[in-house]
Design an enzyme around this catalytic site. Structure first.
Site, short mmCIF file in Angstrom:
data_model
loop_
_atom_site.label_atom_id
_atom_site.label_comp_id
_atom_site.label_asym_id
_atom_site.label_seq_id
_atom_site.Cartn_x
_atom_site.Cartn_y
_atom_site.Cartn_z
N GLY A 9 0.50 -1.60 0.33
CA GLY A 9 0.07 -0.54 -0.09
C GLY A 9 0.75 1.50 0.44
CG ASN A 10 3.08 2.51 3.56
OD1 ASN A 10 2.04 3.54 3.40
ND2 ASN A 10 3.18 2.01 3.99
CE LYS A 121 -2.97 -4.64 6.44
NZ LYS A 121 -0.81 -5.12 5.64
CE LYS A 205 1.84 -6.55 -0.41
NZ LYS A 205 1.58 -5.75 1.12
CE LYS A 263 6.27 -4.99 2.06
NZ LYS A 263 5.59 -5.20 3.41
#
Length: 303
Positions: A9-10, A121, A205, A263
């Site tokens: 998103g970033n 989150k 995600k 991640k």
């Protein structure tokens, strides 16, 4: 290679940047130009993306509307449509001879997942600490530090199953470049009678992308963000970037929850279960990451 590319998103809306349609499109156009290079190199892509800034903004707008606000699963679907539309359009502008499709993706979660009791989150805008604490008190939010700023945090249960995986697999076999699992997908749970209903949560995600990559038998999981690599000791004077690592060399607990830890966990999970590599790095470095000269690789070999 068949590559699942997870756009953070970033990477689509830079930290601290105003959340406007113009800024989002400019960043998505920049991402599309990078992805076009991977397509030109002959790779088959399945593209996922984050939605933290966008879903947080929609939640703020929904809360300001009289009546019952829409739940997070509906807002997840809205962001998947919004971002997927622009990604599909900008990819089509950048690559003229390929087919693209954005697909809303339901992801089954466990309603008993402990994440519902411990939100991690981050969503929505960043705030300074006093503002974040005031908003938390006013709106009943839970908040947490995000680098040097603060953000609202919500439940992020682990994804168990990508429900549209057969449709996705069919499209990929037909040569379609699919944009899916937007924002980690739309979280749903299964009732006793087998029917589905939405869950108030935002799935990470990266976890969803690792699951998708396994289910699609992808050759590579590429997680793109706004940081050039995974750093050991992030935020300290002793911080060092990590290059090619074995899954057994990484301990997810060494990395910040809600940002780099998912991640790393997703990369380890994919490498160990699929026996294929994963990598993490900056959007602009995607081609070099695939070549193994930038970013952090997580290799499946544990010997």
């Amino acid at each position: 290679m068949k590559i699942v590319v997870a756009l953070g998103g970033n990477a689509l809306l830079r930290r601290g940047e105003p959340m406007t349609a113009e800024n989002q499109r400019a960043n998505i156009r920049r991402a599309a130009a990078v992805l076009a290079k991977l397509i030109a190199a002959g790779h088959s892509l399945v593209i996922t993306h984050g939605n933290g800034p966008q879903v947080g903004l929609l939640a703020l707008q929904a809360a300001a509307t009289p009546g019952s606000p829409f739940p997070l699963d509906v807002l997840d679907a809205e962001t998947a449509g919004m971002i997927g539309y622009v990604l599909q359009q900008e990819l089509g502008n950048a690559v003229k001879d390929r087919l693209f499709a954005a697909l809303l993706t339901q992801v089954r979660v466990d309603p008993r997942d402990p994440a519902f009791a411990a939100p991690t989150k981050p969503i929505g805008p960043v705030y300074d600490e006093p503002t974040a604490r005031r908003l938390a008190a006013e709106r009943g939010w839970q908040i947490a530090a995000d680098n040097d700023k603060w953000r609202r945090v919500v439940a992020s249960p682990k994804p168990l199953e990508i429900l549209e995986v057969e449709v996705l697999g069919f499209l990929v076999k037909c040569g379609v470049i699919v944009i899916c699992a937007g924002g980690g997908g739309i979280p749903v749970m299964e009732r006793e009678d087998g029917s589905l209903n939405g869950v108030e949560a935002v799935i990470d995600k990266d976890y969803a992308s690792a699951l998708l990559a396994r289910q699609l038998h992808a050759d590579f999981l590429l997680m793109l963000t706004d940081v050039d690599a995974v750093y050991r000791g992030w935020g300290t004077d002793a911080a060092i970037p990590l290059g090619i690592m074995r899954a057994s060399d990484l301990a997810p607990g060494d990395f910040p929850a809600g940002s780099m830890r998912p991640k790393v966990e997703a990369g380890i999970d994919f490498a160990r279960t699929a026996g294929k590599p994963a990598a993490i790095g900056r959007l602009e470095d995607a081609v070099e990451i695939i070549a193994g000269i930038r970013g952090t690789w997580i290799e499946p070999v544990d010997a």
